[in-house]
Design a protein around this motif. Structure first.
Motif, PDB file in Angstrom:
ATOM      1  N   TYR A 100       0.790  -1.269  -0.029  1.00 34.35           N
ATOM      2  CA  TYR A 100      -0.036  -0.081  -0.030  1.00 34.35           C
ATOM      3  C   TYR A 100       0.640   1.200  -0.063  1.00 34.35           C
ATOM      4  CZ  TYR A 100      -4.506   2.452   0.450  1.00 34.35           C
ATOM      5  OH  TYR A 100      -5.557   3.228   0.225  1.00 34.35           O
ATOM      6  N   CYS A 101       1.967   1.417   0.571  1.00 44.62           N
ATOM      7  CA  CYS A 101       2.793   2.113   0.771  1.00 44.62           C
ATOM      8  C   CYS A 101       3.850   2.540  -0.381  1.00 44.62           C
ATOM      9  CB  CYS A 101       3.681   2.364   2.075  1.00 44.62           C
ATOM     10  SG  CYS A 101       4.956   1.095   1.930  1.00 44.62           S
ATOM     11  N   ILE A 102       3.840   1.615  -1.235  1.00 45.38           N
ATOM     12  CA  ILE A 102       4.970   1.649  -2.119  1.00 45.38           C
ATOM     13  C   ILE A 102       5.224   2.553  -3.413  1.00 45.38           C
ATOM     14  CG2 ILE A 102       6.249   0.058  -3.734  1.00 45.38           C
ATOM     15  CD1 ILE A 102       6.646  -0.857  -0.714  1.00 45.38           C
ATOM     16  N   ASN A 103       3.972   3.039  -3.690  1.00 47.54           N
ATOM     17  CA  ASN A 103       3.877   3.952  -4.889  1.00 47.54           C
ATOM     18  C   ASN A 103       4.170   5.096  -4.482  1.00 47.54           C
ATOM     19  OD1 ASN A 103       3.093   1.916  -6.279  1.00 47.54           O
ATOM     20  ND2 ASN A 103       1.072   2.354  -6.553  1.00 47.54           N
ATOM     21  N   GLY A 104       3.634   5.498  -2.979  1.00 52.13           N
ATOM     22  CA  GLY A 104       4.209   6.831  -2.355  1.00 52.13           C
ATOM     23  C   GLY A 104       5.621   6.817  -2.100  1.00 52.13           C
ATOM     24  N   MET A 105       6.366   5.624  -1.653  1.00 54.09           N
ATOM     25  CA  MET A 105       7.552   5.592  -1.318  1.00 54.09           C
ATOM     26  C   MET A 105       8.394   5.831  -2.708  1.00 54.09           C
ATOM     27  SD  MET A 105       8.511   4.372   1.752  1.00 54.09           S
ATOM     28  CE  MET A 105       7.701   3.750   3.193  1.00 54.09           C
ATOM     29  N   THR A 106       8.101   5.264  -3.769  1.00 54.74           N
ATOM     30  CA  THR A 106       8.517   5.286  -5.020  1.00 54.74           C
ATOM     31  C   THR A 106       8.771   6.616  -5.601  1.00 54.74           C
ATOM     32  OG1 THR A 106       8.027   3.058  -5.357  1.00 54.74           O
ATOM     33  CG2 THR A 106       8.698   4.322  -7.268  1.00 54.74           C
ATOM     34  N   MET A 107       7.506   7.488  -5.499  1.00 57.85           N
ATOM     35  CA  MET A 107       7.698   8.737  -5.902  1.00 57.85           C
ATOM     36  C   MET A 107       8.758   9.628  -5.044  1.00 57.85           C
ATOM     37  SD  MET A 107       6.084   8.325  -8.625  1.00 57.85           S
ATOM     38  CE  MET A 107       5.853  10.012  -9.306  1.00 57.85           C
ATOM     39  N   ALA A 108       8.421   9.334  -3.460  1.00 56.33           N
ATOM     40  CA  ALA A 108       9.474  10.267  -2.787  1.00 56.33           C
ATOM     41  C   ALA A 108      10.893   9.871  -3.009  1.00 56.33           C
ATOM     42  CB  ALA A 108       8.840   9.886  -1.386  1.00 56.33           C
ATOM     43  N   ALA A 109      11.065   8.543  -3.542  1.00 57.05           N
ATOM     44  CA  ALA A 109      12.458   8.179  -3.729  1.00 57.05           C
ATOM     45  C   ALA A 109      13.047   8.847  -4.912  1.00 57.05           C
ATOM     46  CB  ALA A 109      12.694   6.765  -3.862  1.00 57.05           C
ATOM     47  N   LYS A 110      11.964   8.978  -5.850  1.00 57.33           N
ATOM     48  CA  LYS A 110      12.216   9.541  -7.422  1.00 57.33           C
ATOM     49  C   LYS A 110      12.802  11.034  -7.067  1.00 57.33           C
ATOM     50  CE  LYS A 110      11.663  10.196 -11.922  1.00 57.33           C
ATOM     51  NZ  LYS A 110      12.179  11.461 -12.094  1.00 57.33           N
ATOM     52  N   GLU A 111      12.209  11.811  -6.040  1.00 53.36           N
ATOM     53  CA  GLU A 111      12.757  13.264  -5.996  1.00 53.36           C
ATOM     54  C   GLU A 111      14.308  13.038  -5.071  1.00 53.36           C
ATOM     55  OE1 GLU A 111      11.018  15.480  -3.022  1.00 53.36           O
ATOM     56  OE2 GLU A 111      11.937  17.492  -3.698  1.00 53.36           O
ATOM     57  N   ILE A 112      14.110  12.207  -4.275  1.00 53.30           N
ATOM     58  CA  ILE A 112      15.501  11.916  -3.675  1.00 53.30           C
ATOM     59  C   ILE A 112      16.438  11.575  -4.756  1.00 53.30           C
ATOM     60  CG2 ILE A 112      16.868  10.432  -2.192  1.00 53.30           C
ATOM     61  CD1 ILE A 112      14.435   9.976  -0.492  1.00 53.30           C
ATOM     62  N   LEU A 113      16.433  10.747  -5.694  1.00 53.91           N
ATOM     63  CA  LEU A 113      17.449  10.420  -6.584  1.00 53.91           C
ATOM     64  C   LEU A 113      17.584  11.700  -7.734  1.00 53.91           C
ATOM     65  CD1 LEU A 113      16.819   6.592  -7.257  1.00 53.91           C
ATOM     66  CD2 LEU A 113      18.509   7.820  -5.615  1.00 53.91           C
ATOM     67  N   ASP A 114      16.409  12.307  -8.047  1.00 57.66           N
ATOM     68  CA  ASP A 114      16.549  13.482  -8.959  1.00 57.66           C
ATOM     69  C   ASP A 114      17.645  14.608  -8.460  1.00 57.66           C
ATOM     70  OD1 ASP A 114      15.214  12.028 -10.825  1.00 57.66           O
ATOM     71  OD2 ASP A 114      13.331  13.248 -10.331  1.00 57.66           O
ATOM     72  N   ARG A 115      17.517  14.615  -7.365  1.00 55.83           N
ATOM     73  CA  ARG A 115      18.198  15.737  -5.982  1.00 55.83           C
ATOM     74  C   ARG A 115      19.713  15.282  -6.090  1.00 55.83           C
ATOM     75  NH1 ARG A 115      15.962  19.817  -3.411  1.00 55.83           N
ATOM     76  NH2 ARG A 115      13.759  20.104  -3.785  1.00 55.83           N
ATOM     77  N   ASN A 116      19.844  13.976  -5.733  1.00 53.37           N
ATOM     78  CA  ASN A 116      21.075  13.327  -5.285  1.00 53.37           C
ATOM     79  C   ASN A 116      21.358  12.258  -5.947  1.00 53.37           C
ATOM     80  OD1 ASN A 116      23.489  12.462  -4.294  1.00 53.37           O
ATOM     81  ND2 ASN A 116      22.518  12.666  -2.044  1.00 53.37           N
ATOM     82  N   PRO A 117      21.973  11.990  -7.081  1.00 51.68           N
ATOM     83  CA  PRO A 117      22.036  10.676  -7.759  1.00 51.68           C
ATOM     84  C   PRO A 117      22.861   9.529  -6.821  1.00 51.68           C
ATOM     85  CG  PRO A 117      22.546  12.457  -9.143  1.00 51.68           C
ATOM     86  CD  PRO A 117      22.642  13.132  -7.879  1.00 51.68           C
ATOM     87  N   LYS A 118      23.662  10.012  -5.922  1.00 50.76           N
ATOM     88  CA  LYS A 118      24.389   9.057  -5.258  1.00 50.76           C
ATOM     89  C   LYS A 118      24.180   9.240  -4.000  1.00 50.76           C
ATOM     90  CE  LYS A 118      28.076   8.703  -8.957  1.00 50.76           C
ATOM     91  NZ  LYS A 118      27.620   7.544  -9.921  1.00 50.76           N
ATOM     92  N   PRO A 119      23.016   8.967  -3.417  1.00 54.60           N
ATOM     93  CA  PRO A 119      22.612   9.156  -1.876  1.00 54.60           C
ATOM     94  C   PRO A 119      23.530   7.964  -1.168  1.00 54.60           C
ATOM     95  CG  PRO A 119      20.698   7.976  -2.975  1.00 54.60           C
ATOM     96  CD  PRO A 119      21.794   8.265  -3.984  1.00 54.60           C
ATOM     97  N   THR A 120      23.649   8.410   0.153  1.00 57.64           N
ATOM     98  CA  THR A 120      23.989   7.521   0.994  1.00 57.64           C
ATOM     99  C   THR A 120      22.933   6.892   1.746  1.00 57.64           C
ATOM    100  OG1 THR A 120      23.972   9.090   2.962  1.00 57.64           O
ATOM    101  CG2 THR A 120      26.101   8.936   1.764  1.00 57.64           C
TER     102      THR A 120
END
Ligand code: FES
Ligand code: FES
Length: 155
Positions: A100-120
């Motif tokens: 249930y949470c995964i699509n929201g997680m995925t979209m939040a993660a998209k912003e993370i990776l767009d801002r920082n392609p190599k996150p810790t």
């Protein structure tokens, strides 16, 4: 009133009150059911979509507020034949229980990776801290986002 919304690259029109939550229009009018209704109070992140590239909680964003914006939902990320690296990584890490949470997680993660392609790992943990998973899948979700960063680095 008629409101035009740009969703996943296409302009779509809906007849609705200006203060209608974006989530309701996405799901009920546009049949984009990837964003989920969890709390309806901006507390869980199940309804996360991107608005002009920023992760936003569509349950509390009115359609009036986003009529000139680019809205991206999980349906705009990839396809079954050609999944986005995030979607591929979530599948490879089996990062879901009920899902249930995964699509929201995925979209939040998209912003993370767009801002920082190599996150810790810490970057990912912090970035997803406000997205809740009742099933306790956070460990695999974090691994999936880090895997997606690797996949995106290779292509
Ligand atoms: S449904 Fe929008 S944050 Fe929970
Ligand atoms: S996998 Fe069930 S809420 Fe996250």
């Amino acid at each position: 009133m008629a409101v035009n919304l740009k969703v996943n690259g296409a302009t779509r029109s809906v007849n609705a009150e200006a203060d209608t939550p974006l989530l309701y229009v996405l799901r009920n009018d546009f049949e984009l059911n990837g964003a989920k209704f969890g709390c309806g109070l901006a507390q869980c992140g199940a309804c996360t979509v991107l608005i002009d590239g920023r992760a936003a909680r569509s349950c509390v964003v009115t359609i009036d507020a986003v009529s000139g914006s680019e809205i991206t939902t999980i349906e705009g990320l990839g396809t079954i034949e050609n999944p986005h690296p995030l979607q591929r990584a979530f599948m490879e890490e089996q990062a879901a229980q009920c899902g249930y949470c995964i699509n929201g997680m995925t979209m939040a993660a998209k912003e993370i990776l767009d801002r920082n392609p190599k996150p810790t790992e810490q970057d990912v943990r912090q970035g997803l801290a406000a997205n809740l998973c009742r099933c306790g899948t956070h460990g695999r979700i974090i691994r999936a986002v880090l895997r997606a960063a690797q996949l995106m680095g290779r292509t």
